[in-house]
Design a protein around this motif. Sequence first.
Motif, PDB file in Angstrom:
ATOM      1  N   GLN A  99       8.398  -1.721  34.352  1.00  0.00           N
ATOM      2  CA  GLN A  99       7.690  -2.970  34.049  1.00  0.00           C
ATOM      3  C   GLN A  99       6.184  -2.811  34.258  1.00  0.00           C
ATOM      4  OE1 GLN A  99       9.299  -6.713  35.586  1.00  0.00           O
ATOM      5  NE2 GLN A  99       7.223  -7.503  35.835  1.00  0.00           N
ATOM      6  N   LYS A 100       5.801  -1.958  35.203  1.00  0.00           N
ATOM      7  CA  LYS A 100       4.373  -1.745  35.470  1.00  0.00           C
ATOM      8  C   LYS A 100       3.987  -0.354  35.000  1.00  0.00           C
ATOM      9  CE  LYS A 100       3.891  -5.144  39.107  1.00  0.00           C
ATOM     10  NZ  LYS A 100       3.301  -5.470  40.411  1.00  0.00           N
ATOM     11  N   THR A 101       2.926  -0.300  34.219  1.00  0.00           N
ATOM     12  CA  THR A 101       2.464   0.973  33.672  1.00  0.00           C
ATOM     13  C   THR A 101       1.113   1.329  34.281  1.00  0.00           C
ATOM     14  OG1 THR A 101       2.076   2.187  31.606  1.00  0.00           O
ATOM     15  CG2 THR A 101       1.337  -0.080  31.653  1.00  0.00           C
ATOM     16  N   ALA A 102       0.978   2.586  34.703  1.00  0.00           N
ATOM     17  CA  ALA A 102      -0.246   3.016  35.367  1.00  0.00           C
ATOM     18  C   ALA A 102      -1.367   3.241  34.362  1.00  0.00           C
ATOM     19  CB  ALA A 102       0.018   4.306  36.136  1.00  0.00           C
ATOM     20  N   TYR A 103      -2.567   2.853  34.739  1.00  0.00           N
ATOM     21  CA  TYR A 103      -3.751   3.171  33.948  1.00  0.00           C
ATOM     22  C   TYR A 103      -4.269   4.519  34.454  1.00  0.00           C
ATOM     23  CZ  TYR A 103      -8.589   3.110  32.347  1.00  0.00           C
ATOM     24  OH  TYR A 103      -9.797   3.454  31.794  1.00  0.00           O
ATOM     25  N   SER A 104      -4.214   5.531  33.593  1.00  0.00           N
ATOM     26  CA  SER A 104      -4.501   6.912  34.012  1.00  0.00           C
ATOM     27  C   SER A 104      -5.908   7.079  34.575  1.00  0.00           C
ATOM     28  CB  SER A 104      -4.293   7.874  32.842  1.00  0.00           C
ATOM     29  OG  SER A 104      -5.162   7.548  31.761  1.00  0.00           O
ATOM     30  N   GLY A 105      -6.868   6.285  34.086  1.00  0.00           N
ATOM     31  CA  GLY A 105      -8.240   6.408  34.554  1.00  0.00           C
ATOM     32  C   GLY A 105      -8.410   6.108  36.034  1.00  0.00           C
ATOM     33  N   MET A 106      -7.523   5.258  36.595  1.00  0.00           N
ATOM     34  CA  MET A 106      -7.654   4.855  37.998  1.00  0.00           C
ATOM     35  C   MET A 106      -6.640   5.529  38.917  1.00  0.00           C
ATOM     36  SD  MET A 106      -8.348   0.788  37.387  1.00  0.00           S
ATOM     37  CE  MET A 106      -9.101   0.274  38.926  1.00  0.00           C
ATOM     38  N   LEU A 107      -5.757   6.320  38.342  1.00  0.00           N
ATOM     39  CA  LEU A 107      -4.688   6.916  39.144  1.00  0.00           C
ATOM     40  C   LEU A 107      -5.214   7.855  40.240  1.00  0.00           C
ATOM     41  CD1 LEU A 107      -1.617   6.922  39.477  1.00  0.00           C
ATOM     42  CD2 LEU A 107      -1.526   8.854  37.906  1.00  0.00           C
ATOM     43  N   PRO A 108      -6.139   8.792  39.919  1.00  0.00           N
ATOM     44  CA  PRO A 108      -6.668   9.633  41.000  1.00  0.00           C
ATOM     45  C   PRO A 108      -7.346   8.805  42.096  1.00  0.00           C
ATOM     46  CG  PRO A 108      -7.224  10.579  38.875  1.00  0.00           C
ATOM     47  CD  PRO A 108      -6.690   9.203  38.605  1.00  0.00           C
ATOM     48  N   GLY A 109      -8.029   7.723  41.692  1.00  0.00           N
ATOM     49  CA  GLY A 109      -8.673   6.841  42.663  1.00  0.00           C
ATOM     50  C   GLY A 109      -7.659   6.150  43.560  1.00  0.00           C
ATOM     51  N   HIS A 110      -6.505   5.808  42.993  1.00  0.00           N
ATOM     52  CA  HIS A 110      -5.428   5.204  43.787  1.00  0.00           C
ATOM     53  C   HIS A 110      -4.884   6.210  44.800  1.00  0.00           C
ATOM     54  CE1 HIS A 110      -1.838   3.114  44.998  1.00  0.00           C
ATOM     55  NE2 HIS A 110      -1.055   3.994  44.400  1.00  0.00           N
ATOM     56  N   ILE A 111      -4.682   7.444  44.356  1.00  0.00           N
ATOM     57  CA  ILE A 111      -4.164   8.488  45.255  1.00  0.00           C
ATOM     58  C   ILE A 111      -5.176   8.791  46.360  1.00  0.00           C
ATOM     59  CG2 ILE A 111      -3.639  10.982  45.327  1.00  0.00           C
ATOM     60  CD1 ILE A 111      -2.084  10.494  42.664  1.00  0.00           C
ATOM     61  N   ALA A 112      -6.470   8.706  46.026  1.00  0.00           N
ATOM     62  CA  ALA A 112      -7.520   8.925  47.031  1.00  0.00           C
ATOM     63  C   ALA A 112      -7.647   7.747  48.000  1.00  0.00           C
ATOM     64  CB  ALA A 112      -8.856   9.169  46.343  1.00  0.00           C
ATOM     65  N   GLY A 113      -6.997   6.624  47.667  1.00  0.00           N
ATOM     66  CA  GLY A 113      -7.022   5.458  48.551  1.00  0.00           C
ATOM     67  C   GLY A 113      -8.058   4.418  48.202  1.00  0.00           C
ATOM     68  N   PHE A 114      -8.687   4.532  47.022  1.00  0.00           N
ATOM     69  CA  PHE A 114      -9.736   3.580  46.623  1.00  0.00           C
ATOM     70  C   PHE A 114      -9.189   2.324  45.956  1.00  0.00           C
ATOM     71  CE2 PHE A 114     -12.286   7.706  46.014  1.00  0.00           C
ATOM     72  CZ  PHE A 114     -12.682   7.707  47.341  1.00  0.00           C
ATOM     73  N   TYR A 115      -8.001   2.420  45.341  1.00  0.00           N
ATOM     74  CA  TYR A 115      -7.406   1.281  44.624  1.00  0.00           C
ATOM     75  C   TYR A 115      -5.996   1.022  45.124  1.00  0.00           C
ATOM     76  CZ  TYR A 115     -11.054   2.510  41.202  1.00  0.00           C
ATOM     77  OH  TYR A 115     -12.246   2.809  40.599  1.00  0.00           O
ATOM     78  N   THR A 116      -5.613  -0.244  45.131  1.00  0.00           N
ATOM     79  CA  THR A 116      -4.228  -0.593  45.446  1.00  0.00           C
ATOM     80  C   THR A 116      -3.352  -0.298  44.222  1.00  0.00           C
ATOM     81  OG1 THR A 116      -4.424  -2.855  44.611  1.00  0.00           O
ATOM     82  CG2 THR A 116      -5.002  -2.484  46.936  1.00  0.00           C
ATOM     83  N   HIS A 117      -2.049  -0.347  44.426  1.00  0.00           N
ATOM     84  CA  HIS A 117      -1.096  -0.114  43.333  1.00  0.00           C
ATOM     85  C   HIS A 117      -1.323  -1.115  42.202  1.00  0.00           C
ATOM     86  CE1 HIS A 117       2.779  -0.289  41.196  1.00  0.00           C
ATOM     87  NE2 HIS A 117       2.938   0.973  41.570  1.00  0.00           N
TER      88      HIS A 117
END
Length: 393
Positions: free
Chosen positions: A38-56
Amino acid sequence: MFKNLVLIGGGHSHAIALKMFGMKPLPGARLTLITANQKTAYSGMLPGHIAGFYTHDECHIDLQPLANFAQANLHIDRVVALDLENNKVLCANGLVVDFDVLSIDIGSTPARVSVSGAAKYAIAAKPVSQLLEHWDELIAAVGKNPQEPISIAIVGGGAGGVELALAMQSHLHQILRQTQQPTQNLEIHLFHRQMELMPNYHQSVRHQIQQILTERGIKLHLGENVCNIAPKKDKETREIFEIKCDSGLTINCNKIFWVTQASAPEWLKIAGLGTDEQGFILVEDTLQSQTHPQVFASGDIATMVNHPRPKAGVFAVRQGKPLFENLQRILLGKSLKPYKPQKQYLSLIGTGDGKAIATRGIITLPPHKLLWHYKDCIDRRFMERFSFEEISE
């Protein structure tokens, strides 16, 4: 006369096309979206999420409110086959969906079939939902026992593998510092079969990236082809895997992330769709299948015959509008419009520390906080397009 338009996959192109269908509905068109999540990841922000800059939630598009806005039926299911003679989509849970026009935007998965043990023991970068599940478990484990040394391997030295290595190191180092543990407790190995990282990029980018990885203590294994992954017995609680390369190099790691060359699911070729050697759907300039005019494809899963481009999110985003226009035109019986992707594009590569490298053609700007801020603004603006809080359902 109603016509059934079925979209398979919640990729960037489809997300944009659905938003546009919501803004400009087509009378007589029945829309259906079939997607595994149901939720699709936006690839541009995925590394930032893994680095801890963005929530899921900040880096995922919720497809339910988007489908509601587009007045589309949403089925959370996995497509397993196509019947292109009878125009039917077959799903894992037994659902069968009829279509007049079909559009496919399911992204790609890392190729790993030929490497013994990879499918069983390595964590693929896609599907993203599984990657993040494993990543969250790893963060929790390191947070619980930060004093235990941990070794991570990343196989694949393209932009995806490099960004993943830097983002993972940044987040895990943060945890180690917060718990007053030495950052030396973490070891990251990056394997790449070629002698240079990021082959699709200019030499100046490759040089800077290699320098950054080396300075950060990420161990590079260039010109190394991983040929076998096997578990090792150990008295400790953490699992250990042995990675073997063709050269004879052997490394032990606790987790292995697989970010190699992209591949496509078998059911596309089995259905009879024209594909390239990697199994990606061959499409004309109109994003229409070469072999089946009722089928369209975009994003990573498509290969434009006349304009081959790297598998990158920037192209999927740009294909959203021309895909929407041609889907509307074919449903209305109008002639389709060709689309030509740009040859050069601005690429902003996060370095995991709140900075980014900018590159376009032969021009490369070194890591800087302002470039990360610029990238962050672009990414947040893109995600704002899929915010539907104001719409009550």
